[in-house]
Design a protein around this motif. Structure first.
Motif, PDB file in Angstrom:
ATOM      1  N   GLU A 195      55.769  32.775 -23.693  1.00  0.00           N
ATOM      2  CA  GLU A 195      55.561  31.407 -24.175  1.00  0.00           C
ATOM      3  C   GLU A 195      54.458  31.334 -25.224  1.00  0.00           C
ATOM      4  OE1 GLU A 195      57.654  28.688 -23.315  1.00  0.00           O
ATOM      5  OE2 GLU A 195      58.629  30.574 -22.835  1.00  0.00           O
ATOM      6  N   THR A 196      53.378  32.067 -25.005  1.00  0.00           N
ATOM      7  CA  THR A 196      52.258  32.034 -25.955  1.00  0.00           C
ATOM      8  C   THR A 196      52.626  32.658 -27.285  1.00  0.00           C
ATOM      9  OG1 THR A 196      50.673  32.148 -24.132  1.00  0.00           O
ATOM     10  CG2 THR A 196      49.864  32.702 -26.320  1.00  0.00           C
ATOM     11  N   THR A 197      53.293  33.817 -27.253  1.00  0.00           N
ATOM     12  CA  THR A 197      53.576  34.519 -28.500  1.00  0.00           C
ATOM     13  C   THR A 197      54.711  33.883 -29.295  1.00  0.00           C
ATOM     14  OG1 THR A 197      55.017  36.072 -27.305  1.00  0.00           O
ATOM     15  CG2 THR A 197      52.732  36.729 -27.673  1.00  0.00           C
ATOM     16  N   THR A 198      55.583  33.129 -28.649  1.00  0.00           N
ATOM     17  CA  THR A 198      56.667  32.466 -29.385  1.00  0.00           C
ATOM     18  C   THR A 198      56.295  31.050 -29.813  1.00  0.00           C
ATOM     19  OG1 THR A 198      57.723  31.649 -27.346  1.00  0.00           O
ATOM     20  CG2 THR A 198      58.466  33.793 -28.191  1.00  0.00           C
ATOM     21  N   TYR A 199      55.195  30.542 -29.298  1.00  0.00           N
ATOM     22  CA  TYR A 199      54.788  29.159 -29.576  1.00  0.00           C
ATOM     23  C   TYR A 199      54.631  28.853 -31.071  1.00  0.00           C
ATOM     24  CZ  TYR A 199      52.247  24.752 -28.914  1.00  0.00           C
ATOM     25  OH  TYR A 199      51.855  23.440 -28.956  1.00  0.00           O
ATOM     26  N   PRO A 200      53.974  29.703 -31.857  1.00  0.00           N
ATOM     27  CA  PRO A 200      53.797  29.366 -33.273  1.00  0.00           C
ATOM     28  C   PRO A 200      55.105  29.172 -34.031  1.00  0.00           C
ATOM     29  CG  PRO A 200      52.270  31.090 -32.638  1.00  0.00           C
ATOM     30  CD  PRO A 200      53.221  30.924 -31.485  1.00  0.00           C
ATOM     31  N   VAL A 201      56.070  30.061 -33.844  1.00  0.00           N
ATOM     32  CA  VAL A 201      57.345  29.936 -34.564  1.00  0.00           C
ATOM     33  C   VAL A 201      58.086  28.689 -34.111  1.00  0.00           C
ATOM     34  CG1 VAL A 201      59.630  30.969 -34.878  1.00  0.00           C
ATOM     35  CG2 VAL A 201      57.579  32.391 -35.054  1.00  0.00           C
ATOM     36  N   ARG A 202      58.088  28.425 -32.804  1.00  0.00           N
ATOM     37  CA  ARG A 202      58.782  27.238 -32.307  1.00  0.00           C
ATOM     38  C   ARG A 202      58.137  25.953 -32.831  1.00  0.00           C
ATOM     39  NH1 ARG A 202      58.361  27.018 -26.685  1.00  0.00           N
ATOM     40  NH2 ARG A 202      56.773  28.647 -26.613  1.00  0.00           N
ATOM     41  N   THR A 203      56.807  25.980 -32.929  1.00  0.00           N
ATOM     42  CA  THR A 203      56.095  24.819 -33.464  1.00  0.00           C
ATOM     43  C   THR A 203      56.416  24.614 -34.940  1.00  0.00           C
ATOM     44  OG1 THR A 203      54.300  25.153 -31.878  1.00  0.00           O
ATOM     45  CG2 THR A 203      53.811  23.806 -33.814  1.00  0.00           C
ATOM     46  N   PHE A 204      56.467  25.709 -35.692  1.00  0.00           N
ATOM     47  CA  PHE A 204      56.822  25.642 -37.112  1.00  0.00           C
ATOM     48  C   PHE A 204      58.213  25.033 -37.283  1.00  0.00           C
ATOM     49  CE2 PHE A 204      55.819  28.336 -41.149  1.00  0.00           C
ATOM     50  CZ  PHE A 204      56.075  27.238 -41.959  1.00  0.00           C
ATOM     51  N   ALA A 205      59.142  25.434 -36.431  1.00  0.00           N
ATOM     52  CA  ALA A 205      60.502  24.905 -36.513  1.00  0.00           C
ATOM     53  C   ALA A 205      60.525  23.392 -36.310  1.00  0.00           C
ATOM     54  CB  ALA A 205      61.400  25.589 -35.482  1.00  0.00           C
ATOM     55  N   VAL A 206      59.731  22.898 -35.373  1.00  0.00           N
ATOM     56  CA  VAL A 206      59.664  21.454 -35.146  1.00  0.00           C
ATOM     57  C   VAL A 206      59.123  20.740 -36.381  1.00  0.00           C
ATOM     58  CG1 VAL A 206      58.615  19.632 -33.744  1.00  0.00           C
ATOM     59  CG2 VAL A 206      59.445  21.723 -32.645  1.00  0.00           C
ATOM     60  N   LEU A 207      58.086  21.300 -36.996  1.00  0.00           N
ATOM     61  CA  LEU A 207      57.512  20.690 -38.196  1.00  0.00           C
ATOM     62  C   LEU A 207      58.517  20.619 -39.340  1.00  0.00           C
ATOM     63  CD1 LEU A 207      53.975  22.376 -38.202  1.00  0.00           C
ATOM     64  CD2 LEU A 207      54.432  19.918 -37.958  1.00  0.00           C
ATOM     65  N   LEU A 208      59.418  21.587 -39.421  1.00  0.00           N
ATOM     66  CA  LEU A 208      60.390  21.620 -40.518  1.00  0.00           C
ATOM     67  C   LEU A 208      61.441  20.520 -40.415  1.00  0.00           C
ATOM     68  CD1 LEU A 208      60.938  25.479 -40.844  1.00  0.00           C
ATOM     69  CD2 LEU A 208      59.711  23.995 -42.440  1.00  0.00           C
ATOM     70  N   GLN A 209      61.681  20.024 -39.189  1.00  0.00           N
ATOM     71  CA  GLN A 209      62.663  18.951 -38.979  1.00  0.00           C
ATOM     72  C   GLN A 209      64.003  19.297 -39.627  1.00  0.00           C
ATOM     73  OE1 GLN A 209      61.173  14.797 -39.188  1.00  0.00           O
ATOM     74  NE2 GLN A 209      59.314  15.688 -40.065  1.00  0.00           N
ATOM     75  N   ASP A 210      64.554  20.399 -39.208  1.00  0.00           N
ATOM     76  CA  ASP A 210      65.775  20.896 -39.827  1.00  0.00           C
ATOM     77  C   ASP A 210      66.657  21.509 -38.741  1.00  0.00           C
ATOM     78  OD1 ASP A 210      67.237  21.900 -42.410  1.00  0.00           O
ATOM     79  OD2 ASP A 210      66.998  23.688 -41.168  1.00  0.00           O
ATOM     80  N   GLU A 211      67.923  21.146 -38.706  1.00  0.00           N
ATOM     81  CA  GLU A 211      68.818  21.632 -37.663  1.00  0.00           C
ATOM     82  C   GLU A 211      68.980  23.151 -37.722  1.00  0.00           C
ATOM     83  OE1 GLU A 211      72.555  19.654 -37.591  1.00  0.00           O
ATOM     84  OE2 GLU A 211      71.687  17.681 -37.191  1.00  0.00           O
TER      85      GLU A 211
END
Length: 408
Positions: A195-211
């Protein structure tokens, strides 16, 4: 300032609320077995949710996330002009399919990584800006280029400049690690590490707001989850005596004595089947040990990092300079350079690949079914959407990196 316990707790609760995938011990996720079971990771994966996994909230085009140092970052519309400045932030954006939205990257990123240029020739034309964790931000550089999202370093003073200019800035990578003590590193579980190591990429994806970014992040998370659990099932019960001792060197000039604080890399080496030796309880991002200390430890394996920009000099010095000749890692030719592709393999979205690569080195008998050339090719095809040749994959494993400007 580190990843807050609140974020860790939230991410872990999401994981524990669902049932783990059944059997993960057989075969490499990039192998033929995995490709036959691709349906397992092609849909929405259990254990990953946009809101719960990253504490993102969304209403009327506005998205708020918590970055890895606990700051609330809000974007009011999908970012179109991104400055991917810190470390592997370009690689993460590229993997998530946002290369056409990147305007600015750190100087050197446009030239230092041959594989990055192969996968995205447009990278050479991005605006490069001089930046490192301690440099001063000229906010006009960002305002004049209409930047609407910055991925930056953990530097409170400089982050305030973005806040004052009303430019959203998120911290998704840190040099000092996310944990405060070695005890915290040792107490991690495979669940919390994933969870910790994947958090940054998952957070970036949310910021992009793209399907597309959401879908890619879900598939990527599933790959990381499956791969890391497979590794854990093979190495988690190894005794100390069954683990090779590992020293992780940085590469500031020819200096093999520059390294990491033990807590920053301990779990990755343990997960890969080794035991890390290094300094603990010292200050600085890259502390330096003494020559006597290295000989006292006499590691079985020495890893040579790309971080300082001169890995070939360190390797050459270790093998050719008589002062190192009695080290068992030198005598047994057990010196390995960290691979490098779109970015260094131990950072960004490719940390899982790095741990798998390490596993094949530290526990070759347990991972004899893993072909890292095939694994690298699979990753590039699946997540970078690039057909990497066998020769190019070997370049990645060889740490292909052309030093133009030392990375911070």
């Amino acid at each position: 300032m580190k990843l807050s316990k609140r974020i860790l707790t939230s991410a872990l609760c999401v994981l524990l609320a669902v049932e783990s995938c059944a059997c993960r011990a057989g075969g490499s996720p990039g192998s033929e077995t995995e490709r036959q079971n691709q349906e397992e990771i092609s849909g929405t994966e259990e254990g990953w949710t946009e809101e719960g996994g990253t504490e993102g909230t969304q209403a009327e085009g506005t998205v708020t996330v918590t970055d890895i140092i606990g700051r609330q970052v809000t974007v009011t519309e999908p970012p179109k002009r991104i400055a991917a400045v810190s470390g592997p932030s370009y690689e993460m954006a590229f993997m998530l399919g946002a290369k056409d939205r990147i305007v600015m990257v750190k100087s050197g990123h446009t030239t230092n990584y041959p594989i990055a240029l192969l996968t995205n020739p447009d990278l050479a034309d991005y605006l490069g800006i001089a930046a490192n964790p301690s440099s001063s931000v000229n906010i006009e550089d960002y305002l004049q280029n209409d930047i609407d999202l910055v991925i930056y370093y953990d530097n409170e003073t400089e982050l305030k400049k973005f806040d004052n200019a009303k430019i959203p800035a998120a911290v998704l990578t840190v040099n000092t690690g996310l944990l405060d003590t070695l005890e915290e590193a040792k107490s991690q579980t495979i669940d919390s590490y994933i969870e910790t190591t994947t958090y940054p990429v998952r957070t970036f994806a949310v910021l992009l707001q793209d399907e597309k970014a959401d879908e890619k992040a879900e598939r990527w998370y599933a790959y990381c989850d499956k791969t890391l659990r497979m590794i854990y099932e093979r190495t988690g019960s190894l005794t100390d005596e069954q683990r090779s001792s590992v020293y992780w060197s940085n590469t500031w000039g020819e200096n093999v004595l520059s390294t990491y604080v033990l807590k920053n890399r301990w779990y990755e080496i343990w997960l890969a089947g080794g035991k890390l030796i290094g300094p603990d309880g010292v200050s600085g991002n890259f502390p330096e040990i003494t020559r006597e200390q290295l000989f006292t430890w006499d590691p079985e394996i020495i890893l040579v990092d790309n971080h300082g920009g001169y890995p070939e000099l360190v390797e050459q010095d270790l093998y050719q300079n008589e002062r190192w000749a009695s080290l068992q890692a030198v005598q047994n030719e057990q010196i390995y350079r960290i691979p490098a592709g779109v970015f260094f393999l131990d950072k960004g979205s490719t940390t899982t690949l790095m741990v798998l690569w390490l596993s094949t080195i530290l526990q070759p008998e347990l991972f004899s079914d893993i072909d890292m050339v095939e694994e690298i090719q699979y990753y590039y095809r699946e997540f970078y959407e690039y057909e990497l040749t066998e020769e190019e994959a070997r370049h990645v494993l060889d740490g292909w990196f052309d030093q133009v400007e030392a990375e911070e």
